[in-house]
Write an enzyme that holds these catalytic residues in place. Sequence first.
Site, PDB file in Angstrom:
ATOM      1  N   LYS A  97       0.863  -1.181   0.000  1.00 12.32           N
ATOM      2  CA  LYS A  97       0.000   0.000   0.000  1.00 12.32           C
ATOM      3  C   LYS A  97       0.897   1.227   0.000  1.00 12.32           C
ATOM      4  O   LYS A  97       2.041   1.177   0.443  1.00 12.32           O
ATOM      5  CB  LYS A  97      -0.880   0.037   1.258  1.00 12.32           C
ATOM      6  CG  LYS A  97      -2.173   0.779   1.057  1.00 12.32           C
ATOM      7  CD  LYS A  97      -3.154  -0.111   0.314  1.00 12.32           C
ATOM      8  CE  LYS A  97      -4.552   0.437   0.290  1.00 12.32           C
ATOM      9  NZ  LYS A  97      -5.495  -0.611  -0.103  1.00 12.32           N
TER      10      LYS A  97
HETATM   11  N1  GLU Z   1      -7.053  -0.196  -3.369  1.00 13.74           N
HETATM   12  C1  GLU Z   1      -7.783  -1.366  -3.715  1.00 13.74           C
HETATM   13  C2  GLU Z   1      -7.868  -2.317  -2.545  1.00 13.74           C
HETATM   14  O1  GLU Z   1      -7.778  -1.909  -1.407  1.00 13.74           O
HETATM   15  C3  GLU Z   1      -7.291  -2.006  -4.984  1.00 13.74           C
HETATM   16  C4  GLU Z   1      -5.864  -2.449  -4.977  1.00 13.74           C
HETATM   17  C5  GLU Z   1      -5.366  -2.951  -6.325  1.00 13.74           C
HETATM   18  O2  GLU Z   1      -6.119  -2.992  -7.269  1.00 13.74           O
HETATM   19  O3  GLU Z   1      -4.169  -3.269  -6.376  1.00 13.74           O
HETATM   20  O4  GLU Z   1      -8.094  -3.480  -2.691  1.00 13.74           O
END
Ligand code: GLU
Length: 424
Positions: free
Chosen positions: A114
Site C-alpha cells: 500500500k
Molecule cells: N485499493 C484497492 C484495494 O484496497 C485495490 C488495490 C489494487 O487494485 O491493487 O483493494
Amino acid sequence: MTTLEVPESHLRENPYDIAKEQLRRVAELFGVDPNLVNVLQECKKAVVVSVPVTMDDGTIHALEGYRVTHNIARGPSKGGIRYHPDVELDEVKALAMWMTWKCALMGIPFGGAKGGIRVDPKKLSPAELQRMTRRYTSEIINEIGPEKDIPAPDVGTNASVMAWIFDTYSMNKGHSVLGVVTGKPLNVGGSLGRLEATAHGALYCIQEAVRKRDLRMADLRVAVQGFGNVGSFLAKFLAEQGATVIAVSDSRGGIYNEAGLDMAAVLAHKQETGALEGLRGAESITNEELLLLDCDVLAPCALEQVITSANADQVKAKIIAEGANGPITPTADEILDDRGVLILPDVLANAGGVVVSYFEWVQGLQEYFWKEDEINSKLRDITTRAFNETWRTAEERKTSMRLAAYGLAVRRVADATITRGLYP
Ligand code: GLU
C-alpha cells in the site's frame, strides 16, 4: 502550511496494532507456527519519502509519502495508493498487510502493498495533483515495477493519477511499461470492468450471502456509506438487482428515503452538483445516523473504524458488506458477531478491485486485451469460489466469515513461505 493543514484523524485505534492482533488470533485458531507469525506480522519494506510540491501560487509544500510492501511470498506486491489527510505509516502498514491476505484469499499471485500521501487531494488543483503524483512516483521509482510492486487506485486517487504514475515511470525507463500500475484509463492500457470491479465483487458476495440466507434481493433494504468508486457503483448495482436503497452518503453527509432512493436521480444530482444533499424527495442524514438505520444490508464503503464499540450495539443491519478496508474495529466485530450479524469481511467483499487489477496486469504484460463480459464472468467465478471457501471454513470451524477468510489467507501465505524456505 495553512492551506494543507489536516483536521483530527478519523483513526481512533492504531490500524497496524489491529492488523497484528487479528493475525495473532487467526494464527492461533488455524494452528500457524508462531515462528511464521513473527515473520508475517512485520512488513518487508516501508519507505517514507518527502514529496516537495510547487503550488500554483508559487509556495512549496513538503508532503509526506509512503510505500509499504508487507509480503511477497506469493508474488509481487500489490495495493493501492491513498491520498487522504489522515494517511500515516501505521495505517499504510495495516492496509498493506490486509492486501496480502486479500490476494491470498482470492488466489491471485500477489503479495500485499500500500502507499499514500498525507494530503487532502480535494484542496489541490489538477496541476498540483499531477506535480505531486509525478514527484511521489519519482521518489518511489526504485520500489515499484511490474515484477516487483504494482500500485493501483485507493481512497482519493483515480485513473488519471494512475496515468501519471504510468507515464512518469515509463519516461524514466525510456519505454511504456504497462504493467507498472493498474486502474489506468482505458486509452492507455486500462482494463474494461476495472472501474466497476470493486462494487461488482461486493455485489457478487452479497448475492451469495442472500442465497445462503434464503433471502430475496427484492426484499432487501440497503444503506451504503461512501459514494466514491465503491459505494456509488454498489448502490447502483444493488438497485438494478431489485434491492431498495434507502440511504447513501458521501464525506459531507447522507440522504435518506424510507421508500427507497431513485439511484438514477441520485447519480445525476451528484454529477451535476458534486454533492448528494439537496436531492428532492430525500431527507438529510449524517454519516453516523446512516450506520444505525433499520435496514437489511449495510455497506460501509468509505474509511476504516466507522463501526466501533461506541455504536456497534445500535447497528440494525443483518448483513454488513465491508466495501471499505477495516471499517469495523475488533471490539465492534465481536459485539456484532455475538448478535448474529453476518459480516462479509473486507478481504472478501472488496477484493473485486484487485482481482480485475490482476487481469489488467496480465493483459498489459501480454499486450492482449479481453472483452468486458469475459472479465466480469472471470471476476464472478473467482469471487464466488472465495466466498464459498470462506463460508465452508466458517461452518467447519464454527467461526465468523472474517476469521475464516483471514485464516484461509494466512495459511496460504504461511504455506508459500514454508515451501520457499526462509532465506538464506
Ligand atoms: N485499493 C484497492 C484495494 O484496497 C485495490 C488495490 C489494487 O487494485 O491493487 O483493494
